[in-house]
Design an enzyme around this catalytic site. Structure first.
Site, PDB file in Angstrom:
ATOM      1  N   HIS A   1     -31.079  52.416  74.296  1.00 42.67           N
ATOM      2  CA  HIS A   1     -30.211  53.524  73.897  1.00 42.67           C
ATOM      3  C   HIS A   1     -31.044  54.457  73.008  1.00 42.67           C
ATOM      4  O   HIS A   1     -31.943  53.992  72.299  1.00 42.67           O
ATOM      5  CB  HIS A   1     -29.035  52.918  73.105  1.00 42.67           C
ATOM      6  CG  HIS A   1     -27.984  53.896  72.710  1.00 42.67           C
ATOM      7  ND1 HIS A   1     -28.105  54.735  71.629  1.00 42.67           N
ATOM      8  CD2 HIS A   1     -26.762  54.153  73.240  1.00 42.67           C
ATOM      9  CE1 HIS A   1     -27.016  55.462  71.512  1.00 42.67           C
ATOM     10  NE2 HIS A   1     -26.183  55.145  72.481  1.00 42.67           N
TER      11      HIS A   1
ATOM     12  N   GLN B   1     -24.232  46.073  71.858  1.00 45.86           N
ATOM     13  CA  GLN B   1     -23.444  45.636  73.026  1.00 45.86           C
ATOM     14  C   GLN B   1     -23.426  44.114  73.155  1.00 45.86           C
ATOM     15  O   GLN B   1     -22.969  43.585  74.163  1.00 45.86           O
ATOM     16  CB  GLN B   1     -24.015  46.254  74.318  1.00 45.86           C
ATOM     17  CG  GLN B   1     -24.055  47.768  74.336  1.00 45.86           C
ATOM     18  CD  GLN B   1     -22.662  48.415  74.384  1.00 45.86           C
ATOM     19  OE1 GLN B   1     -21.654  47.768  74.632  1.00 45.86           O
ATOM     20  NE2 GLN B   1     -22.622  49.713  74.128  1.00 45.86           N
TER      21      GLN B   1
ATOM     22  N   LYS C   1     -17.395  49.007  67.986  1.00 49.00           N
ATOM     23  CA  LYS C   1     -17.414  48.404  69.320  1.00 49.00           C
ATOM     24  C   LYS C   1     -16.833  46.993  69.288  1.00 49.00           C
ATOM     25  O   LYS C   1     -16.756  46.313  70.306  1.00 49.00           O
ATOM     26  CB  LYS C   1     -18.839  48.376  69.867  1.00 49.00           C
ATOM     27  CG  LYS C   1     -19.420  49.780  70.117  1.00 49.00           C
ATOM     28  CD  LYS C   1     -20.763  49.683  70.773  1.00 49.00           C
ATOM     29  CE  LYS C   1     -21.598  50.931  70.616  1.00 49.00           C
ATOM     30  NZ  LYS C   1     -21.097  52.090  71.334  1.00 49.00           N
TER      31      LYS C   1
ATOM     32  N   CYS D   1     -26.626  58.008  76.811  1.00 50.39           N
ATOM     33  CA  CYS D   1     -27.642  58.026  75.741  1.00 50.39           C
ATOM     34  C   CYS D   1     -28.821  57.135  76.102  1.00 50.39           C
ATOM     35  O   CYS D   1     -29.350  56.410  75.245  1.00 50.39           O
ATOM     36  CB  CYS D   1     -27.052  57.617  74.394  1.00 50.39           C
ATOM     37  SG  CYS D   1     -25.666  58.608  73.891  1.00 50.39           S
TER      38      CYS D   1
HETATM   39  N1  C6P Z   1     -23.467  53.237  72.803  1.00 48.59           N
HETATM   40  C1  C6P Z   1     -22.139  53.931  74.693  1.00 48.59           C
HETATM   41  O1  C6P Z   1     -21.185  54.542  75.210  1.00 48.59           O
HETATM   42  P1  C6P Z   1     -23.446  53.855  67.341  1.00 48.59           P
HETATM   43  O2  C6P Z   1     -23.221  55.156  68.039  1.00 48.59           O
HETATM   44  O3  C6P Z   1     -24.365  53.993  66.168  1.00 48.59           O
HETATM   45  O4  C6P Z   1     -22.211  53.112  67.035  1.00 48.59           O
HETATM   46  O5  C6P Z   1     -24.205  52.898  68.404  1.00 48.59           O
HETATM   47  C2  C6P Z   1     -25.396  53.318  69.001  1.00 48.59           C
HETATM   48  C3  C6P Z   1     -25.800  52.378  70.078  1.00 48.59           C
HETATM   49  C4  C6P Z   1     -26.955  51.651  69.927  1.00 48.59           C
HETATM   50  N2  C6P Z   1     -27.351  50.762  70.844  1.00 48.59           N
HETATM   51  C5  C6P Z   1     -26.648  50.542  71.973  1.00 48.59           C
HETATM   52  C6  C6P Z   1     -27.126  49.518  72.947  1.00 48.59           C
HETATM   53  C7  C6P Z   1     -25.461  51.256  72.187  1.00 48.59           C
HETATM   54  O6  C6P Z   1     -24.761  51.027  73.298  1.00 48.59           O
HETATM   55  C8  C6P Z   1     -25.040  52.220  71.235  1.00 48.59           C
HETATM   56  C9  C6P Z   1     -23.806  53.038  71.458  1.00 48.59           C
HETATM   57  C10 C6P Z   1     -22.253  53.920  73.186  1.00 48.59           C
HETATM   58  O7  C6P Z   1     -22.954  53.326  75.374  1.00 48.59           O
HETATM   59  C11 C6P Z   1     -22.103  55.284  72.600  1.00 48.59           C
HETATM   60  S1  C6P Z   1     -23.401  56.369  73.093  1.00 48.59           S
END
Ligand code: C6P
Length: 412
Positions: free
Chosen positions: A123, A203, A226, A366
């Site tokens: 990501h 995740q 999440k 992302c």
């Molecule tokens: N992925 C998705 O729809 P934040 O935004 O800080 O809570 O998490 C960032 C992040 C970091 N690593 C992984 C593997 C992620 O999946 C995410 C967030 C969401 O896939 C929002 S872009």
């Protein structure tokens, strides 16, 4: 009182609604999960009875709020089996946690010609902080590639991680491909070469039992939202000796031992990394979400999601003109499933599914370097969580078939 895993839907008021005149099937859990009543009640209770700033006051509410906040820290510690609550730093979220490591540990320990190793499925939050650090330090950023099946290529990992490597930063579970990476094996590899390993657990932590000691990760980051807690709260776990040696991330109140006109000294961990008023209610909500998950049992949560993947993945793979990315073996797949319908833009697919009450995400998720690797610009993505059911899965399959019919996919 928490319901059994098969009845948890009743705990989530938001799921009990119709969208576009259809039953809501919320399948965008990788983006953010929904909150159970128990978490909402914990927040309401905090604001109605205990709300105050922490660590600063001696009055009763301040003491109660401090206890609530520190109890939440202990719950996180226990949940991921960290050796000490001092190793749990509250942050704004996973992105903030990863930036913290890059800006402090990275800034001090990465020098010219050193190497940082990540994977092509990261990501952006576990990519850009390292890319920018490497650029600042004239270091090299290397990418571990994937196998045909969308798993991390361990043969490539063994070539890319060398004595030049200072940091290995890898996702524990992909937010696109639904693959789980062998984090312990990677940690051993990193340690053999004198590097530290940073795990991105965004995740993973909401969906499976995670034990940071068993994984032997040096740092591990995740977000509360999440895993059913409020937004704006997250966690960085770090090994105590590493955290103690690192400079602060931000400066201000709470993170100091003493401040003088010309110089200051820092508080011990975790407070050294928690400058300013923190998201105290968020931490309380995270604690309540952990209570909820613990009472269900993380092994049960994982099993429930696995059963859904076992059910839905073969059905998706059987749909003509639908391409599923990542492993096709359900046993190798988390509840995150990315797909495309041939000839249709994923945004159109997501809009069509929404008309049938099915909430999925569409876009690059992302993870643009992963999209480039797969020769794609975007995908649709369904992601399951503990409150999803076979009914949700069936609704997804039906909506995809209706979308195909509507756009005449495969018929012209
Ligand atoms: N992925 C998705 O729809 P934040 O935004 O800080 O809570 O998490 C960032 C992040 C970091 N690593 C992984 C593997 C992620 O999946 C995410 C967030 C969401 O896939 C929002 S872009």
């Amino acid at each position: 009182m928490v319901n059994k895993i098969d009845d948890v839907q009743q705990d989530f008021p938001i799921l009990n609604q119709r969208v576009n005149d259809e039953r809501l099937a919320y399948l965008d859990n990788a983006a953010t999960a929904q909150r159970p009543r128990q978490v909402i009640a914990a927040l309401t209770n905090f604001y109605e009875t205990d709300n105050a700033n922490v660590h600063r006051g001696v009055h009763t509410l301040a003491e109660r709020a401090t206890k609530d906040y520190e109890t939440a820290r202990q719950k996180v510690q226990k949940f991921i089996n960290a050796p000490s609550a001092d190793e749990i730093i509250f942050t704004k979220g996973c992105t903030d946690s990863l930036n913290l490591v890059a800006a402090t540990y990275g800034e001090e320990n990465v020098h010219e010609d050193d190497e940082i190793v990540i994977s092509v499925m990261e990501h952006h939050s576990n990519l850009i902080p390292w890319q920018q650090l490497a650029a600042r330090k004239h270091a090299t950023l290397k990418y571990i590639e994937l196998t045909e099946d969308g798993e991390l290529d361990m043969a490539d990992a063994k070539e890319k991680i060398t004595d030049k490597t200072k940091i290995v930063a890898i996702t524990h579970a992909s937010n696109v491909l639904g693959t789980v990476t062998p984090l312990k094996e990677l940690a051993d590899l990193a340690h053999q070469h004198g590097a530290v390993i940073v795990g991105d657990g965004a995740q993973a932590v909401p969906h499976m039992p995670v034990d940071v000691q068993a994984l032997d990760v040096d740092f591990y980051a995740f977000s509360g939202h999440k895993m059913m807690s409020p937004m704006g709260i997250g966690v960085l776990y770090g090994k105590a000796d590493l955290l103690r040696a690192m400079p602060p991330y931000q400066y201000g109140g709470e993170m100091i031992a003493a401040v003088h006109r010309d110089q200051s000294s820092w508080a011990d961990i975790p407070f050294k990394f928690e400058a300013g008023t923190q998201n105290i209610a968020g931490a309380v909500g995270l604690g309540a979400a952990i209570d909820y998950l613990t009472s269900l049992g993380m092994a049960n949560v994982q099993q429930h999601e696995q059963a859904l993947v076992d059910y839905v993945l073969p059905k998706l793979l059987a749909i003509p003109d639908l391409v599923v990315y990542g492993p096709h073996d359900p046993a190798k797949h988390t509840g995150v499933i990315a797909f495309n319908l041939k000839g249709l833009h994923p945004h159109d697919v997501a809009t069509a599914l929404d008309m049938d009450g099915v909430a999925v995400r569409a876009g690059h998720h992302c993870a643009q370097p992963l999209m480039e690797t797969l020769n794609l610009t975007a995908t649709a993505r369904a992601s399951f969580y503990l409150y999803n059911t076979k009914e949700d899965a069936d609704q997804l399959i039906k909506a995809i078939n209706e979308t195909k019919e509507f756009f005449k996919i495969g018929t012209i």
